[in-house]
Motif scaffolding. Structure first.
Motif, PDB file in Angstrom:
ATOM      1  N   ALA A   1       0.844  -1.206   0.000  1.00 19.43           N
ATOM      2  CA  ALA A   1       0.000   0.000   0.000  1.00 19.43           C
ATOM      3  C   ALA A   1       0.874   1.250   0.000  1.00 19.43           C
ATOM      4  O   ALA A   1       0.604   2.206  -0.741  1.00 19.43           O
ATOM      5  N   ILE A   2       1.914   1.258   0.816  1.00 22.28           N
ATOM      6  CA  ILE A   2       2.826   2.404   0.866  1.00 22.28           C
ATOM      7  C   ILE A   2       3.501   2.592  -0.487  1.00 22.28           C
ATOM      8  O   ILE A   2       3.595   3.720  -0.993  1.00 22.28           O
ATOM      9  N   ASP A   3       3.932   1.503  -1.096  1.00 22.28           N
ATOM     10  CA  ASP A   3       4.532   1.588  -2.440  1.00 22.28           C
ATOM     11  C   ASP A   3       3.529   2.151  -3.442  1.00 22.28           C
ATOM     12  O   ASP A   3       3.885   2.973  -4.291  1.00 22.28           O
ATOM     13  N   HIS A   4       2.281   1.716  -3.352  1.00 17.22           N
ATOM     14  CA  HIS A   4       1.232   2.200  -4.249  1.00 17.22           C
ATOM     15  C   HIS A   4       1.055   3.705  -4.098  1.00 17.22           C
ATOM     16  O   HIS A   4       0.973   4.433  -5.092  1.00 17.22           O
ATOM     17  N   TRP A   5       0.984   4.175  -2.847  1.00 15.01           N
ATOM     18  CA  TRP A   5       0.805   5.607  -2.610  1.00 15.01           C
ATOM     19  C   TRP A   5       1.997   6.405  -3.121  1.00 15.01           C
ATOM     20  O   TRP A   5       1.828   7.496  -3.673  1.00 15.01           O
ATOM     21  N   ARG A   6       3.193   5.888  -2.938  1.00 19.84           N
ATOM     22  CA  ARG A   6       4.388   6.594  -3.425  1.00 19.84           C
ATOM     23  C   ARG A   6       4.396   6.679  -4.943  1.00 19.84           C
ATOM     24  O   ARG A   6       4.726   7.729  -5.515  1.00 19.84           O
ATOM     25  N   ARG A   7       4.060   5.558  -5.606  1.00 23.28           N
ATOM     26  CA  ARG A   7       3.996   5.584  -7.077  1.00 23.28           C
ATOM     27  C   ARG A   7       2.942   6.574  -7.547  1.00 23.28           C
ATOM     28  O   ARG A   7       3.165   7.322  -8.508  1.00 23.28           O
ATOM     29  N   ARG A   8       1.790   6.588  -6.877  1.00 28.13           N
ATOM     30  CA  ARG A   8       0.709   7.499  -7.259  1.00 28.13           C
ATOM     31  C   ARG A   8       1.142   8.954  -7.080  1.00 28.13           C
ATOM     32  O   ARG A   8       0.848   9.807  -7.909  1.00 28.13           O
ATOM     33  N   GLU A   9       1.850   9.242  -5.994  1.00 27.80           N
ATOM     34  CA  GLU A   9       2.321  10.605  -5.733  1.00 27.80           C
ATOM     35  C   GLU A   9       3.311  11.053  -6.802  1.00 27.80           C
ATOM     36  O   GLU A   9       3.233  12.181  -7.300  1.00 27.80           O
ATOM     37  N   ARG A  10       4.235  10.167  -7.177  1.00 26.89           N
ATOM     38  CA  ARG A  10       5.192  10.511  -8.241  1.00 26.89           C
ATOM     39  C   ARG A  10       4.477  10.725  -9.568  1.00 26.89           C
ATOM     40  O   ARG A  10       4.829  11.639 -10.334  1.00 26.89           O
ATOM     41  N   LEU A  11       3.478   9.905  -9.856  1.00 30.12           N
ATOM     42  CA  LEU A  11       2.724  10.058 -11.096  1.00 30.12           C
ATOM     43  C   LEU A  11       1.978  11.384 -11.096  1.00 30.12           C
ATOM     44  O   LEU A  11       1.972  12.099 -12.109  1.00 30.12           O
ATOM     45  N   ASP A  12       1.365  11.736  -9.964  1.00 29.39           N
ATOM     46  CA  ASP A  12       0.673  13.028  -9.870  1.00 29.39           C
ATOM     47  C   ASP A  12       1.646  14.185 -10.062  1.00 29.39           C
ATOM     48  O   ASP A  12       1.306  15.175 -10.713  1.00 29.39           O
ATOM     49  N   ASP A  13       2.855  14.066  -9.517  1.00 29.22           N
ATOM     50  CA  ASP A  13       3.867  15.109  -9.712  1.00 29.22           C
ATOM     51  C   ASP A  13       4.225  15.249 -11.185  1.00 29.22           C
ATOM     52  O   ASP A  13       4.382  16.362 -11.695  1.00 29.22           O
ATOM     53  N   ARG A  14       4.358  14.125 -11.866  1.00 28.69           N
ATOM     54  CA  ARG A  14       4.669  14.171 -13.305  1.00 28.69           C
ATOM     55  C   ARG A  14       3.541  14.822 -14.090  1.00 28.69           C
ATOM     56  O   ARG A  14       3.786  15.604 -15.011  1.00 28.69           O
ATOM     57  N   TYR A  15       2.305  14.490 -13.740  1.00 26.03           N
ATOM     58  CA  TYR A  15       1.165  15.099 -14.426  1.00 26.03           C
ATOM     59  C   TYR A  15       1.148  16.617 -14.199  1.00 26.03           C
ATOM     60  O   TYR A  15       0.871  17.381 -15.131  1.00 26.03           O
ATOM     61  N   ARG A  16       1.459  17.066 -12.980  1.00 25.48           N
ATOM     62  CA  ARG A  16       1.497  18.499 -12.706  1.00 25.48           C
ATOM     63  C   ARG A  16       2.604  19.162 -13.529  1.00 25.48           C
ATOM     64  O   ARG A  16       2.408  20.266 -14.063  1.00 25.48           O
ATOM     65  N   ALA A  17       3.743  18.523 -13.655  1.00 25.65           N
ATOM     66  CA  ALA A  17       4.846  19.083 -14.435  1.00 25.65           C
ATOM     67  C   ALA A  17       4.471  19.185 -15.910  1.00 25.65           C
ATOM     68  O   ALA A  17       4.758  20.185 -16.568  1.00 25.65           O
ATOM     69  N   ILE A  18       3.818  18.165 -16.415  1.00 22.19           N
ATOM     70  CA  ILE A  18       3.386  18.181 -17.818  1.00 22.19           C
ATOM     71  C   ILE A  18       2.355  19.267 -18.029  1.00 22.19           C
ATOM     72  O   ILE A  18       2.408  20.018 -19.006  1.00 22.19           O
ATOM     73  N   ALA A  19       1.409  19.387 -17.098  1.00 25.45           N
ATOM     74  CA  ALA A  19       0.370  20.418 -17.215  1.00 25.45           C
ATOM     75  C   ALA A  19       0.979  21.825 -17.162  1.00 25.45           C
ATOM     76  O   ALA A  19       0.515  22.728 -17.864  1.00 25.45           O
ATOM     77  N   ALA A  20       2.013  21.997 -16.371  1.00 24.48           N
ATOM     78  CA  ALA A  20       2.647  23.313 -16.259  1.00 24.48           C
ATOM     79  C   ALA A  20       3.354  23.703 -17.553  1.00 24.48           C
ATOM     80  O   ALA A  20       3.400  24.876 -17.910  1.00 24.48           O
ATOM     81  N   THR A  21       3.892  22.706 -18.267  1.00 27.54           N
ATOM     82  CA  THR A  21       4.589  23.023 -19.511  1.00 27.54           C
ATOM     83  C   THR A  21       3.608  23.244 -20.665  1.00 27.54           C
ATOM     84  O   THR A  21       3.996  23.849 -21.666  1.00 27.54           O
ATOM     85  N   LEU A  22       2.399  22.759 -20.511  1.00 30.29           N
ATOM     86  CA  LEU A  22       1.419  22.971 -21.572  1.00 30.29           C
ATOM     87  C   LEU A  22       0.822  24.332 -21.413  1.00 30.29           C
ATOM     88  O   LEU A  22       0.287  24.996 -22.074  1.00 30.29           O
TER      89      LEU A  22
END
Length: 79
Positions: free
Chosen positions: A58-79
């Motif tokens: 579960a902790i691994d799942h949450w960490r992966r999800r957090e990193r994915l959300d960070d990547r999505y925010r970075a992509i959205a910021a560049t768009l």
């Protein structure tokens, strides 16, 4: 699994707040047990072992999800 499975899922559901995720985590823990226990032997508390593995997943799942959300925010910021 028949003895401790429901308790493992219930504990993980309480931790995650999501029954579906808890069932997936419990199944992943069971798969890990099926790989490891024949080699190392069954632990004294199999239900506790399954729960601990499920919590780590579960902790691994949450960490992966957090990193994915960070990547999505970075992509959205560049768009």
């Amino acid at each position: 699994w028949r003895i401790d499975g429901a308790r493992v899922v219930a504990t993980l559901a309480k931790l995650t707040g999501d029954v579906g995720l808890a069932e997936d985590l419990a199944q992943e823990a069971l798969v890990e047990a099926l790989k490891q226990w024949p080699r190392d032997g069954v632990p004294e508390n199999p239900g506790g072992w399954l729960t601990a593995v499920g919590k780590r997943r579960a902790i691994d799942h949450w960490r992966r999800r957090e990193r994915l959300d960070d990547r999505y925010r970075a992509i959205a910021a560049t768009l």
